[in-house]
Design a protein around this motif. Structure first.
Motif, PDB file in Angstrom:
ATOM      1  N   ALA A  10     -40.398  48.718 -57.717  1.00 35.85           N
ATOM      2  CA  ALA A  10     -39.939  47.359 -58.020  1.00 35.85           C
ATOM      3  C   ALA A  10     -40.132  47.078 -59.504  1.00 35.85           C
ATOM      4  O   ALA A  10     -41.191  47.347 -60.066  1.00 35.85           O
ATOM      5  N   PHE A  11     -39.096  46.559 -60.126  1.00 31.83           N
ATOM      6  CA  PHE A  11     -39.119  46.271 -61.563  1.00 31.83           C
ATOM      7  C   PHE A  11     -38.694  44.835 -61.817  1.00 31.83           C
ATOM      8  O   PHE A  11     -37.976  44.241 -61.016  1.00 31.83           O
ATOM      9  N   ALA A  40     -41.355  37.781 -56.816  1.00 33.11           N
ATOM     10  CA  ALA A  40     -40.171  38.081 -55.990  1.00 33.11           C
ATOM     11  C   ALA A  40     -40.025  39.589 -55.799  1.00 33.11           C
ATOM     12  O   ALA A  40     -39.807  40.073 -54.677  1.00 33.11           O
ATOM     13  N   ALA A  41     -40.176  40.347 -56.885  1.00 32.97           N
ATOM     14  CA  ALA A  41     -40.026  41.804 -56.816  1.00 32.97           C
ATOM     15  C   ALA A  41     -41.098  42.411 -55.903  1.00 32.97           C
ATOM     16  O   ALA A  41     -40.805  43.297 -55.086  1.00 32.97           O
ATOM     17  N   ASP A  42     -42.331  41.900 -56.018  1.00 36.38           N
ATOM     18  CA  ASP A  42     -43.421  42.426 -55.183  1.00 36.38           C
ATOM     19  C   ASP A  42     -43.210  42.093 -53.710  1.00 36.38           C
ATOM     20  O   ASP A  42     -43.489  42.901 -52.827  1.00 36.38           O
ATOM     21  N   PHE A  43     -42.686  40.876 -53.463  1.00 33.01           N
ATOM     22  CA  PHE A  43     -42.392  40.482 -52.084  1.00 33.01           C
ATOM     23  C   PHE A  43     -41.367  41.440 -51.468  1.00 33.01           C
ATOM     24  O   PHE A  43     -41.532  41.923 -50.347  1.00 33.01           O
ATOM     25  N   ALA A  44     -40.302  41.718 -52.234  1.00 27.34           N
ATOM     26  CA  ALA A  44     -39.242  42.606 -51.747  1.00 27.34           C
ATOM     27  C   ALA A  44     -39.780  44.010 -51.495  1.00 27.34           C
ATOM     28  O   ALA A  44     -39.432  44.661 -50.502  1.00 27.34           O
ATOM     29  N   ILE A  72     -34.863  51.137 -55.071  1.00 27.79           N
ATOM     30  CA  ILE A  72     -35.291  50.582 -56.358  1.00 27.79           C
ATOM     31  C   ILE A  72     -34.923  49.095 -56.393  1.00 27.79           C
ATOM     32  O   ILE A  72     -33.749  48.736 -56.316  1.00 27.79           O
ATOM     33  N   ILE A  73     -35.946  48.262 -56.462  1.00 22.16           N
ATOM     34  CA  ILE A  73     -35.738  46.812 -56.474  1.00 22.16           C
ATOM     35  C   ILE A  73     -35.813  46.317 -57.912  1.00 22.16           C
ATOM     36  O   ILE A  73     -36.679  46.756 -58.674  1.00 22.16           O
ATOM     37  N   VAL A  74     -34.892  45.426 -58.291  1.00 18.18           N
ATOM     38  CA  VAL A  74     -35.017  44.810 -59.616  1.00 18.18           C
ATOM     39  C   VAL A  74     -34.834  43.294 -59.500  1.00 18.18           C
ATOM     40  O   VAL A  74     -33.929  42.820 -58.813  1.00 18.18           O
TER      41      VAL A  74
END
Lengths: 147, 147
Positions: A91-92, A73-77, A34-36
């Motif tokens: 990603a949030f 940034a979230a989409d890249f990660a 889970i990316i934030v």
């Protein structure tokens, strides 16, 4: 051994390192990653910017710019993690104070690990400054990996 | 993904938690698990104890007692890890200031992860007190997992 791993990502060198470790761990544990990306409310910047710019620019534009940078940034990660072979990635983006928002997100998503970058400023300096990673490590309800 | 994992163990609840996580991770990564129990030099205690006891008891006895308690803790942790199925386990005892000794040991043994207990005092309190885990997290040269 970990099932839901939270990795805050803001594009910094420390966050890159955290993303790489979190991705490796997520693969190893077959965990949900889970990316934030946390960004500041424009209202926090308004106070400092209102002195140096004209009043014609609406605050909503600034807010929109920060939101869209955070989204990027979230989409890249997320793409990085997917490309590296993590199956389950979300990603949030969230507005708020970084440490508090990260800890709240970990609780909300029932994460059992937070992976955080540190040492962007050098070990000693980051310790003395009481960085986000120190605040999260001290207040999180789950284990925290500082990389 | 980790090859040499250091886990400081002093028998506290936090250290127990750290040992369990470190053991799981070492098995998952087929890593070498390195246990260290840090104890204080008797000279540090002498200053505080010399006021309240007779002069007949030699300091070396106290030192010996602390060494052997540390050895016992380290051996207990080693047995736990072996019983849990970690193949490669070493256990050491070291005298010195805890945070500094842990970081030095991680460097000396070329560890790529330190697993540390925290939250023995409750999240907020441990943060405010600037515990060993915060000092290690801020000064280590490798990733630190605080559990």
């Amino acid at each position: 051994m970990f099932e839901r791993i939270l990795v805050p990502y803001d594009g910094s060198t420390g966050a890159e390192r955290a993303l790489i470790k979190a991705t490796e761990l997520a693969k190893l544990c077959k965990a949900h990653l889970i990316i934030v990306t946390v960004y500041r409310h424009h209202s926090m910047l308004e106070a400092s910017l209102s002195m140096v710019r004209g009043s014609s620019e609406p605050g909503s534009n600034l807010d929109e710019t920060m939101r869209s940078a955070a989204r990027e940034a979230a989409d890249f990660a997320k793409s990085h993690a997917k490309d590296a072979g993590v199956e389950h990635v979300s990603a949030f983006i969230k507005a708020g104070q970084p440490a508090r928002t990260i800890v709240a997100m970990a609780n909300e998503k029932a994460c059992d690990l937070i992976v955080l970058g540190s040492r962007g400023l050098g070990a000693t300096e980051s310790y003395l400054l009481g960085s986000v990673s120190h605040k999260v490590t001290g207040t999180a309800d789950c284990p925290v990996l500082v990389v």
